[in-house]
Scaffold this active site. Structure first.
Site, PDB file in Angstrom:
ATOM      1  N   PHE A   1     -10.279  -0.633  -0.606  1.00 57.76           N
ATOM      2  CA  PHE A   1      -9.935  -1.475   0.533  1.00 57.76           C
ATOM      3  C   PHE A   1     -10.394  -2.900   0.240  1.00 57.76           C
ATOM      4  O   PHE A   1     -11.568  -3.135  -0.014  1.00 57.76           O
ATOM      5  CB  PHE A   1     -10.564  -0.961   1.830  1.00 57.76           C
ATOM      6  CG  PHE A   1      -9.928  -1.608   3.029  1.00 57.76           C
ATOM      7  CD1 PHE A   1      -8.707  -1.159   3.508  1.00 57.76           C
ATOM      8  CD2 PHE A   1     -10.530  -2.688   3.650  1.00 57.76           C
ATOM      9  CE1 PHE A   1      -8.086  -1.782   4.586  1.00 57.76           C
ATOM     10  CE2 PHE A   1      -9.921  -3.322   4.737  1.00 57.76           C
ATOM     11  CZ  PHE A   1      -8.708  -2.860   5.205  1.00 57.76           C
TER      12      PHE A   1
ATOM     13  N   ASP B   1       0.865  -1.180   0.000  1.00 57.80           N
ATOM     14  CA  ASP B   1       0.000   0.000   0.000  1.00 57.80           C
ATOM     15  C   ASP B   1       0.906   1.236   0.000  1.00 57.80           C
ATOM     16  O   ASP B   1       1.455   1.585  -1.044  1.00 57.80           O
ATOM     17  CB  ASP B   1      -0.929  -0.086   1.215  1.00 57.80           C
ATOM     18  CG  ASP B   1      -2.015   0.966   1.232  1.00 57.80           C
ATOM     19  OD1 ASP B   1      -2.430   1.418   0.162  1.00 57.80           O
ATOM     20  OD2 ASP B   1      -2.462   1.342   2.336  1.00 57.80           O
TER      21      ASP B   1
HETATM   22  P1  IMP Z   1       1.700  -0.362   3.857  1.00 55.07           P
HETATM   23  O1  IMP Z   1       2.729  -0.300   4.942  1.00 55.07           O
HETATM   24  O2  IMP Z   1       0.888   0.900   3.785  1.00 55.07           O
HETATM   25  O3  IMP Z   1       2.256  -0.761   2.511  1.00 55.07           O
HETATM   26  O4  IMP Z   1       0.631  -1.416   4.299  1.00 55.07           O
HETATM   27  C1  IMP Z   1       0.838  -2.744   4.261  1.00 55.07           C
HETATM   28  C2  IMP Z   1      -0.143  -3.467   5.156  1.00 55.07           C
HETATM   29  O5  IMP Z   1      -1.364  -2.744   5.360  1.00 55.07           O
HETATM   30  C3  IMP Z   1      -0.558  -4.749   4.508  1.00 55.07           C
HETATM   31  O6  IMP Z   1       0.340  -5.785   4.781  1.00 55.07           O
HETATM   32  C4  IMP Z   1      -1.939  -4.969   5.076  1.00 55.07           C
HETATM   33  O7  IMP Z   1      -1.862  -5.638   6.319  1.00 55.07           O
HETATM   34  C5  IMP Z   1      -2.483  -3.588   5.301  1.00 55.07           C
HETATM   35  N1  IMP Z   1      -3.354  -3.151   4.184  1.00 55.07           N
HETATM   36  C6  IMP Z   1      -3.096  -2.220   3.239  1.00 55.07           C
HETATM   37  N2  IMP Z   1      -4.103  -2.091   2.369  1.00 55.07           N
HETATM   38  C7  IMP Z   1      -5.034  -2.983   2.771  1.00 55.07           C
HETATM   39  C8  IMP Z   1      -6.324  -3.368   2.250  1.00 55.07           C
HETATM   40  O8  IMP Z   1      -6.838  -2.855   1.239  1.00 55.07           O
HETATM   41  N3  IMP Z   1      -6.972  -4.346   2.931  1.00 55.07           N
HETATM   42  C9  IMP Z   1      -6.474  -4.959   4.024  1.00 55.07           C
HETATM   43  N4  IMP Z   1      -5.269  -4.642   4.547  1.00 55.07           N
HETATM   44  C10 IMP Z   1      -4.561  -3.665   3.927  1.00 55.07           C
END
Ligand code: IMP
Ligand code: MG
Length: 197
Positions: free
Chosen positions: A167, A118
Site C-alpha cells: 500500500f 490496482d
Molecule cells: P483499482 O480499481 O483497484 O485499480 O483501484 C484504483 C484506485 O484505488 C486508485 O486510483 C487509488 O485511488 C486506489 N488505490 C489502489 N491502490 C492504492 C494504494 O496502494 N495506495 C493508495 N490508493 C490506492
C-alpha cells in the site's frame, strides 16, 4: 546554515501518526524523470493534437499537474470523481460515479491519467463509460501499476513504474485522506495490520 534550515523545514516532515511508518519506494527525483519521459512518449504519439487530460479526483491531481507542464503544445484538462477506498486499504470492488466530467469528450484526443492501477476495476469502468462518448483517440497513462493485483482485463498505454503489492502513499495518493502531500511515493505500514495483502 542553509542546509540546517532545509532539514528542519516543515516540508521535510512526513506527518505520520504514531505507529504508522513510511519508507520511500520511489524518490521525487525518479518520479520527476519518469513523468518527463512519459510526457515525451505521449507527445511523440500525438504531436499536433490538443491533449485533453482526464483524471479521477483526487489521487491523480499531482501527477496530472506535473505531466501537463511537461507535455508542451495545447493541453486541456477535466476531472471526475468515483467512489474510493475510504479508510480501508482494500478495494471494495465497487465503482460509483460521484461527479462527472464538465465537458464532452466527443472528438477529442483523451488521455486518461491515473495515479495507480490496482485491481483495474476503476479503469475498466472509466474506459467503458468514455468509449460510449466517442472520443477521437483515447489512451491511458498510469504512474504506478500493481500488476500482480489485476482482476479486470485492462492495461495502460503508458506506465510509469510497476510496483510490488504494497500500500503506497504520497505524490497524490492517500490513506484516509492523509499523505497526499509527500513528494516521494512511499510504502505505508500500519500498526498491527501489515499493508501487504
Ligand atoms: P483499482 O480499481 O483497484 O485499480 O483501484 C484504483 C484506485 O484505488 C486508485 O486510483 C487509488 O485511488 C486506489 N488505490 C489502489 N491502490 C492504492 C494504494 O496502494 N495506495 C493508495 N490508493 C490506492
Ligand atoms: Mg485514485
Amino acid at each position: 546554515m542553509a542546509a540546517q534550515r532545509k532539514r528542519s523545514s516543515s516540508k521535510s516532515r512526513p506527518g505520520n501518526r504514531p505507529g504508522e511508518t513510511i519508507r520511500i519506494l520511489i524518490s521525487r527525483t525518479r518520479v520527476r524523470q519518469r513523468v518527463r519521459q512519459l510526457a515525451r512518449e505521449i507527445r511523440r504519439d500525438f504531436p499536433k493534437d490538443t491533449l485533453h487530460l482526464v483524471a479521477v479526483l483526487k489521487g491523480s491531481v499531482l501527477f496530472l499537474a506535473d505531466l501537463a507542464r511537461e507535455l508542451g503544445g495545447e493541453v486541456s484538462f477535466d476531472f471526475l470523481s468515483v467512489s474510493s477506498y475510504g479508510k480501508s486499504t482494500a478495494s471494495s470492488g465497487e465503482v460509483k460515479l460521484i461527479k462527472d466530467l464538465d465537458v464532452s469528450i466527443e472528438g477529442r484526443t483523451v488521455i486518461v491519467v491515473e495515479d495507480i492501477l490496482d485491481t483495474g476495476l476503476t479503469l475498466k469502468y472509466l474506459l467503458r463509460l468514455f468509449e460510449g462518448r466517442k472520443p477521437k483517440h483515447m489512451r491511458v497513462v498510469v504512474l504506478l501499476d500493481k500488476a500482480d493485483r489485476r482482476v479486470a482485463d485492462v492495461h495502460a498505454d503508458y506506465t510509469g513504474f510497476t510496483i510490488p503489492n504494497e500500500f503506497v502513499v504520497g505524490y497524490g495518493l492517500d490513506f484516509d485522506e492523509r499523505y497526499r502531500n509527500l513528494a516521494d511515493v512511499c510504502i505505508l505500514q500500519l500498526p498491527h495490520a501489515p499493508a501487504k495483502k
